[in-house]
Design a protein around this motif. Sequence first.
Motif, short mmCIF file in Angstrom:
data_model
loop_
_atom_site.label_atom_id
_atom_site.label_comp_id
_atom_site.label_asym_id
_atom_site.label_seq_id
_atom_site.Cartn_x
_atom_site.Cartn_y
_atom_site.Cartn_z
N PRO A 58 1.07 -1.50 -0.18
CA PRO A 58 -0.10 -0.13 -0.14
C PRO A 58 0.69 1.36 0.04
O PRO A 58 1.45 0.98 0.81
CB PRO A 58 -0.50 -0.32 1.31
CG PRO A 58 0.37 -0.79 2.37
CD PRO A 58 0.98 -1.99 1.73
N THR A 59 0.26 2.67 -0.60
CA THR A 59 1.14 3.51 -0.65
C THR A 59 0.52 4.06 0.65
O THR A 59 0.29 4.43 1.16
CB THR A 59 0.71 4.17 -1.80
OG1 THR A 59 -0.73 4.73 -1.62
CG2 THR A 59 0.58 3.38 -3.19
N ALA A 60 1.03 5.38 1.35
CA ALA A 60 1.30 6.00 2.11
C ALA A 60 -0.26 6.40 1.95
O ALA A 60 -1.58 6.78 3.19
CB ALA A 60 2.03 7.50 1.95
N ALA A 61 -0.94 7.14 0.98
CA ALA A 61 -2.18 7.99 0.28
C ALA A 61 -3.43 6.42 0.98
O ALA A 61 -4.37 6.96 1.48
CB ALA A 61 -2.45 8.27 -0.92
N PHE A 132 -3.34 13.27 2.25
CA PHE A 132 -4.13 12.88 3.25
C PHE A 132 -5.73 13.27 2.97
O PHE A 132 -5.49 14.37 3.21
CB PHE A 132 -3.19 12.14 4.05
CG PHE A 132 -2.05 11.82 4.69
CD1 PHE A 132 -2.32 10.49 4.05
CD2 PHE A 132 -0.72 12.84 4.20
CE1 PHE A 132 -0.91 9.43 4.29
CE2 PHE A 132 0.62 12.06 4.64
CZ PHE A 132 0.14 10.81 4.49
N PRO A 133 -6.69 12.25 3.49
CA PRO A 133 -7.81 13.00 3.50
C PRO A 133 -7.94 13.70 5.24
O PRO A 133 -6.84 12.76 5.54
CB PRO A 133 -8.86 11.86 2.97
CG PRO A 133 -7.97 10.55 3.48
CD PRO A 133 -6.40 10.97 3.38
N ALA A 134 -9.17 14.48 4.91
CA ALA A 134 -9.13 15.30 6.39
C ALA A 134 -9.43 14.00 7.24
O ALA A 134 -9.09 14.38 8.53
CB ALA A 134 -10.57 16.21 5.65
N SER A 177 -1.84 17.78 2.00
CA SER A 177 -0.58 17.42 0.97
C SER A 177 0.32 18.11 1.26
O SER A 177 1.12 19.09 2.00
CB SER A 177 -0.56 17.92 -0.22
OG SER A 177 -0.86 18.89 -0.64
N PHE A 178 1.44 16.77 1.23
CA PHE A 178 3.17 17.31 1.62
C PHE A 178 3.62 17.36 0.28
O PHE A 178 4.07 16.36 -0.02
CB PHE A 178 3.64 16.63 3.13
CG PHE A 178 2.98 16.70 4.19
CD1 PHE A 178 3.39 16.99 5.13
CD2 PHE A 178 1.59 16.20 4.60
CE1 PHE A 178 2.92 17.43 6.66
CE2 PHE A 178 0.59 15.70 5.33
CZ PHE A 178 1.36 15.92 6.58
#
Length: 195
Positions: A58-61, A132-134, A177-178
């Motif tokens: 899995p990705t970080a997202a 990343f989502p809220a 987002s970063f």
Amino acid sequence: MSTIVDERTRQDDDPTPRIARRLRGERESRGWSLSDLAARSGVSKAMISKVEREESSPTAAILGRLSAAFQLTLATLLARAESDDGRLVRANDQPRWRDPETKYLRRQIFARPRSPLELVEIELPAGKKVSFPAGSYAFIRQLVWVTRGRLAIQEGGERHELRTGDCLEFGAPADSSFANESKAACRYVVALVRQ
């Protein structure tokens, strides 16, 4: 120095099987089907199934969305996959995870189920971005401290540009987002408290 860890010492310590078991365990402990988790996380049922069967990393997202669905921080989810509850965490024992998509490196400095405090160090390669989502921020308070380089944080409709030594406290939960828009790796520490 371009990386946080000499990865040669950790090549045999692939966290994918532990993450897969933890995700399946979190889902099953709630009595959720794959469809339930997909609906709550916005991650496809097929992708969740591939991750749980260790067919895909899995990705970080993706991990961010799944952990938010479980009402866990990403740090807590990864720490539970490591399943250690000691107070002392030696540098060599701090779990590391590399995002297969962006190659960002995450070092879990401290996270324990019994403690509301978590510390994470991230190295974000030049030109890379993670989002990343809220929901990932719905149950935490978070600070980001840049220890090397530059980092652009998009927090909802607000953009913050941080340089070495700068620290940002996050506001109300928002899609974030970063981004490392520079030509050198950026390193930052995330300190968060679960509410």
